[in-house]
Design a protein around this motif. Structure first.
Motif, PDB file in Angstrom:
ATOM      1  N   GLY A  65       0.815  -1.212   0.000  1.00 31.17           N
ATOM      2  CA  GLY A  65       0.000   0.000   0.000  1.00 31.17           C
ATOM      3  C   GLY A  65       0.846   1.259   0.000  1.00 31.17           C
ATOM      4  O   GLY A  65       0.544   2.235  -0.706  1.00 31.17           O
ATOM      5  N   TYR A  66       1.919   1.244   0.790  1.00 26.72           N
ATOM      6  CA  TYR A  66       2.798   2.413   0.833  1.00 26.72           C
ATOM      7  C   TYR A  66       3.434   2.659  -0.530  1.00 26.72           C
ATOM      8  O   TYR A  66       3.527   3.813  -0.989  1.00 26.72           O
ATOM      9  N   ALA A  67       3.860   1.587  -1.198  1.00 23.70           N
ATOM     10  CA  ALA A  67       4.461   1.727  -2.525  1.00 23.70           C
ATOM     11  C   ALA A  67       3.455   2.301  -3.520  1.00 23.70           C
ATOM     12  O   ALA A  67       3.805   3.149  -4.362  1.00 23.70           O
ATOM     13  N   ALA A  68       2.196   1.877  -3.432  1.00 21.38           N
ATOM     14  CA  ALA A  68       1.159   2.420  -4.321  1.00 21.38           C
ATOM     15  C   ALA A  68       0.947   3.909  -4.061  1.00 21.38           C
ATOM     16  O   ALA A  68       0.814   4.704  -5.005  1.00 21.38           O
ATOM     17  N   ASP A  69       0.911   4.312  -2.795  1.00 23.48           N
ATOM     18  CA  ASP A  69       0.769   5.737  -2.460  1.00 23.48           C
ATOM     19  C   ASP A  69       1.913   6.556  -3.035  1.00 23.48           C
ATOM     20  O   ASP A  69       1.717   7.652  -3.566  1.00 23.48           O
ATOM     21  N   ARG A  70       3.120   6.043  -2.905  1.00 22.95           N
ATOM     22  CA  ARG A  70       4.296   6.767  -3.410  1.00 22.95           C
ATOM     23  C   ARG A  70       4.253   6.860  -4.939  1.00 22.95           C
ATOM     24  O   ARG A  70       4.592   7.904  -5.513  1.00 22.95           O
ATOM     25  N   ALA A  71       3.844   5.783  -5.600  1.00 28.13           N
ATOM     26  CA  ALA A  71       3.751   5.812  -7.058  1.00 28.13           C
ATOM     27  C   ALA A  71       2.710   6.833  -7.511  1.00 28.13           C
ATOM     28  O   ALA A  71       2.932   7.580  -8.482  1.00 28.13           O
ATOM     29  N   LYS A  72       1.586   6.879  -6.816  1.00 26.68           N
ATOM     30  CA  LYS A  72       0.564   7.879  -7.135  1.00 26.68           C
ATOM     31  C   LYS A  72       1.120   9.292  -6.961  1.00 26.68           C
ATOM     32  O   LYS A  72       0.891  10.175  -7.796  1.00 26.68           O
ATOM     33  N   TYR A  73       1.857   9.522  -5.894  1.00 22.48           N
ATOM     34  CA  TYR A  73       2.455  10.834  -5.629  1.00 22.48           C
ATOM     35  C   TYR A  73       3.372  11.252  -6.776  1.00 22.48           C
ATOM     36  O   TYR A  73       3.297  12.393  -7.266  1.00 22.48           O
ATOM     37  N   ILE A  74       4.205  10.335  -7.245  1.00 22.81           N
ATOM     38  CA  ILE A  74       5.115  10.630  -8.349  1.00 22.81           C
ATOM     39  C   ILE A  74       4.327  10.922  -9.621  1.00 22.81           C
ATOM     40  O   ILE A  74       4.632  11.871 -10.370  1.00 22.81           O
ATOM     41  N   PRO A 104      -8.449   6.985   2.267  1.00 27.26           N
ATOM     42  CA  PRO A 104      -7.763   7.919   1.361  1.00 27.26           C
ATOM     43  C   PRO A 104      -6.373   7.447   0.943  1.00 27.26           C
ATOM     44  O   PRO A 104      -5.863   7.870  -0.089  1.00 27.26           O
ATOM     45  N   THR A 105      -5.743   6.580   1.749  1.00 29.99           N
ATOM     46  CA  THR A 105      -4.410   6.083   1.401  1.00 29.99           C
ATOM     47  C   THR A 105      -4.407   4.564   1.322  1.00 29.99           C
ATOM     48  O   THR A 105      -5.089   3.884   2.101  1.00 29.99           O
ATOM     49  N   ALA A 106      -3.617   4.052   0.373  1.00 32.71           N
ATOM     50  CA  ALA A 106      -3.500   2.605   0.230  1.00 32.71           C
ATOM     51  C   ALA A 106      -2.744   2.000   1.403  1.00 32.71           C
ATOM     52  O   ALA A 106      -3.008   0.862   1.797  1.00 32.71           O
ATOM     53  N   GLU A 107      -1.802   2.742   1.967  1.00 33.04           N
ATOM     54  CA  GLU A 107      -1.039   2.235   3.114  1.00 33.04           C
ATOM     55  C   GLU A 107      -1.963   1.891   4.275  1.00 33.04           C
ATOM     56  O   GLU A 107      -1.860   0.806   4.863  1.00 33.04           O
ATOM     57  N   PHE A 108      -2.886   2.797   4.597  1.00 27.47           N
ATOM     58  CA  PHE A 108      -3.784   2.568   5.721  1.00 27.47           C
ATOM     59  C   PHE A 108      -4.771   1.443   5.405  1.00 27.47           C
ATOM     60  O   PHE A 108      -5.033   0.570   6.239  1.00 27.47           O
ATOM     61  N   ALA A 109      -5.315   1.448   4.182  1.00 25.82           N
ATOM     62  CA  ALA A 109      -6.259   0.398   3.798  1.00 25.82           C
ATOM     63  C   ALA A 109      -5.587  -0.968   3.847  1.00 25.82           C
ATOM     64  O   ALA A 109      -6.151  -1.945   4.359  1.00 25.82           O
ATOM     65  N   ASP A 110      -4.367  -1.047   3.328  1.00 21.16           N
ATOM     66  CA  ASP A 110      -3.603  -2.292   3.319  1.00 21.16           C
ATOM     67  C   ASP A 110      -3.357  -2.795   4.739  1.00 21.16           C
ATOM     68  O   ASP A 110      -3.504  -3.983   5.040  1.00 21.16           O
ATOM     69  N   ALA A 111      -3.009  -1.862   5.629  1.00 27.16           N
ATOM     70  CA  ALA A 111      -2.686  -2.230   7.009  1.00 27.16           C
ATOM     71  C   ALA A 111      -3.913  -2.668   7.802  1.00 27.16           C
ATOM     72  O   ALA A 111      -3.815  -3.528   8.681  1.00 27.16           O
ATOM     73  N   MET A 112      -5.075  -2.105   7.496  1.00 33.56           N
ATOM     74  CA  MET A 112      -6.262  -2.336   8.319  1.00 33.56           C
ATOM     75  C   MET A 112      -7.086  -3.559   7.923  1.00 33.56           C
ATOM     76  O   MET A 112      -7.898  -4.037   8.717  1.00 33.56           O
ATOM     77  N   ALA A 113      -6.906  -4.084   6.715  1.00 34.56           N
ATOM     78  CA  ALA A 113      -7.801  -5.136   6.227  1.00 34.56           C
ATOM     79  C   ALA A 113      -7.778  -6.384   7.108  1.00 34.56           C
ATOM     80  O   ALA A 113      -8.829  -6.868   7.536  1.00 34.56           O
ATOM     81  N   THR A 114      -6.596  -6.919   7.389  1.00 30.76           N
ATOM     82  CA  THR A 114      -6.524  -8.129   8.208  1.00 30.76           C
ATOM     83  C   THR A 114      -6.894  -7.883   9.670  1.00 30.76           C
ATOM     84  O   THR A 114      -7.614  -8.690  10.260  1.00 30.76           O
ATOM     85  N   GLN A 120     -13.436   9.438   7.282  1.00 29.25           N
ATOM     86  CA  GLN A 120     -13.037   9.160   5.895  1.00 29.25           C
ATOM     87  C   GLN A 120     -12.618   7.713   5.659  1.00 29.25           C
ATOM     88  O   GLN A 120     -11.919   7.420   4.689  1.00 29.25           O
ATOM     89  N   ILE A 121     -13.026   6.809   6.544  1.00 32.45           N
ATOM     90  CA  ILE A 121     -12.693   5.398   6.404  1.00 32.45           C
ATOM     91  C   ILE A 121     -13.985   4.593   6.333  1.00 32.45           C
ATOM     92  O   ILE A 121     -14.941   4.872   7.069  1.00 32.45           O
ATOM     93  N   GLY A 122     -14.032   3.628   5.449  1.00 32.42           N
ATOM     94  CA  GLY A 122     -15.197   2.761   5.341  1.00 32.42           C
ATOM     95  C   GLY A 122     -14.761   1.317   5.182  1.00 32.42           C
ATOM     96  O   GLY A 122     -13.586   1.022   4.980  1.00 32.42           O
ATOM     97  N   CYS A 123     -15.716   0.412   5.271  1.00 38.05           N
ATOM     98  CA  CYS A 123     -15.397  -0.991   5.041  1.00 38.05           C
ATOM     99  C   CYS A 123     -16.627  -1.746   4.555  1.00 38.05           C
ATOM    100  O   CYS A 123     -17.767  -1.311   4.749  1.00 38.05           O
ATOM    101  N   VAL A 124     -16.356  -2.858   3.907  1.00 38.87           N
ATOM    102  CA  VAL A 124     -17.396  -3.805   3.505  1.00 38.87           C
ATOM    103  C   VAL A 124     -16.940  -5.178   3.976  1.00 38.87           C
ATOM    104  O   VAL A 124     -15.873  -5.657   3.580  1.00 38.87           O
ATOM    105  N   ILE A 125     -17.735  -5.793   4.844  1.00 36.62           N
ATOM    106  CA  ILE A 125     -17.414  -7.120   5.369  1.00 36.62           C
ATOM    107  C   ILE A 125     -18.415  -8.119   4.800  1.00 36.62           C
ATOM    108  O   ILE A 125     -19.623  -7.861   4.786  1.00 36.62           O
TER     109      ILE A 125
END
Length: 314
Positions: free
Chosen positions: A163-172, A264-274, A293-298
Motif C-alpha cells: 500500500g505504501y508503494a502504491a501511495d508513493r507511485a501515485k504521488y510521483i 484515502p491512502t493505500a497504506e492505511f487500507a492495506d494495514a487495516m484489512a486483516t 473518511q474510512i469505510g469498510c465492507v465485510i
C-alpha cells in the motif's frame, strides 16, 4: 442548463474525445501491479508509468531486509543491543505503523519474534508467539532512532509495504501531471481523478476482473480499497498466508469471509484489512465507524454483506 452543467458537459466531451486509459501490468514486490493513467499521448503515458515503476522499486529496496546497510536489516540486527539512526521516511513509516497497532489494540503489528526453525519448516500454524509486540519498539523523534528492546525481535512491513508503494507511485504520477489514474496492487486499488468519460471510478472500472464482486459498483474515486480474504483461520495478504487468529488474542475469524477497507491512502487500507477481520464483524464495523473518511465492507461466510456507515451497496 446552468453554467456549471454546461462547463461539465464541455469538459466531458473534450476528455472523452481525446483521452484513453493506458495500462501496464508488471510484477513488483512479489505482486502483480497494474498501473493505469488517463491521457491522450501514449508516449507520455508510458513514460509516466516508467516513473511509477521506478518509485515502487525504490520502496521495495528501502523496505527490504537484504543487504548489510539496509535500514530494516540494521534495525533487526541491533535488536536488544542499541538504537539505530534511520532516515525520515523509514522513521515516519514505523511511527504510523505503531499508531495503527495502537488503534487496533495490537491486531496489526509489524513486530515478530525470529523463530528460524518454524520459519524454515514453513509451518505457520506451529509458530510460538511471545509477548514481544509493537510496544517494545522505542522511537526517538529528535534523534530519529529506532530501538527494538528485545533480542530476537524483528520488524517487517509485509502487511503495509504494498500500500505504501502504491501511495508513493501515485504521488510521483501526480507530480508529473497525471490527473487521473489507477494503481492496482495485487487486487488492492488506489484511484484518483475520473475515468475518461468524467465518471467516477468504481471497483469494476478500476479493475474489470472484480466486476462480479458484490460491491463492484462502489465508487472509489480518490480513494483506496484493500481486501483481505479469510481461508479458515488464515488471511491472504501480500500473497502470504498469515495466521489471523493468534492464540494470544483469541479472536475467531471463521465467520468472516472477506474484509475490504476504503481509505484515502493505500497504506492505511492495506494495514487495516486483516486486523478488522481478526476482530469480527460487529467489532470491525464499530471500529471503522469511529474513524473519519474510512469505510469498510465485510462479507460473512453466508455471503451476507455488512457495510460501514456511509457505504451504499446496490
Amino acid at each position: 442548463m446552468n453554467l456549471k452543467d454546461w462547463i461539465m458537459l464541455a469538459l466531458k466531451k473534450v476528455v472523452t474525445n481525446n483521452s484513453t486509459i493506458y495500462r501496464r501490468e508488471v510484477m513488483l514486490m512479489g505482486n502483480k501491479f497494474e498501473i493505469s493513467v488517463v491521457g491522450n499521448d501514449p508516449i507520455w503515458a508510458h513514460e509516466r508509468i516508467d516513473s511509477a515503476i521506478a518509485e515502487i522499486n525504490r520502496v521495495e529496496k528501502l523496505l527490504s531486509t537484504f543487504g548489510e546497510d539496509n535500514a530494516v536489516n540494521t534495525i533487526n540486527r541491533n535488536a536488544g543491543v542499541k538504537p539505530v539512526k534511520v532516515g525520515a521516511e523509514i522513521f515516519k513509516l514505523i511511527e504510523r505503523s505503531l499508531q495503527i497497532s495502537e488503534l487496533t489494540y495490537g491486531s496489526f503489528d509489524i513486530t515478530y519474534y525470529n523463530n528460524d526453525k518454524a520459519l524454515d519448516n514453513e509451518d505457520i500454524a506451529t509458530l510460538t508467539y511471545t509477548t514481544i509486540n509493537y510496544k517494545d519498539v522505542v522511537l526517538d523523534a529528535k534523534a530519529t532512532t529506532v530501538f527494538l528492546k528485545e533480542k530476537g525481535m524483528r520488524i517487517s512491513f509485509a502487511a503495509n509495504s504494498k500500500g505504501y508503494a502504491a501511495d508513493r507511485a501515485k504521488y510521483i504520477l501526480q507530480l508529473e501531471g497525471v490527473s487521473h489514474g489507477v494503481i492496482n496492487a495485487g487486487g488492492d486499488l488506489l484511484t484518483w481523478g475520473l475515468q475518461p468519460d468524467m465518471e467516477p471510478w468504481t471497483v469494476a472500472t478500476a479493475d474489470p476482473r472484480q466486476a462480479n464482486e458484490p460491491f463492484a459498483d462502489l465508487e472509489i474515486s480518490n480513494m483506496a480499497i484493500a481486501t483481505s480474504v479469510n481461508t479458515g483461520n488464515y488471511a491472504i495478504i501480500n500473497d502470504k498466508k498469515l495466521n489471523v487468529a493468534r492464540p494470544v488474542n483469541g479472536f475467531a475469524v471463521s465467520q468472516t469471509k472477506s474484509v475490504s477497507i476504503i481509505s484515502p491512502t493505500a497504506e492505511f487500507a492495506d494495514a487495516m484489512a486483516t486486523p478488522v477481520m481478526t476482530i469480527g464483524v460487529n467489532a470491525g464495523i464499530y471500529l471503522i465507524n469511529q474513524l473519519n473518511q474510512i469505510g469498510c465492507v465485510i462479507i460473512d461466510d453466508h455471503n451476507r454483506i455488512y457495510p460501514s456507515k456511509g457505504i451504499v451497496i446496490a
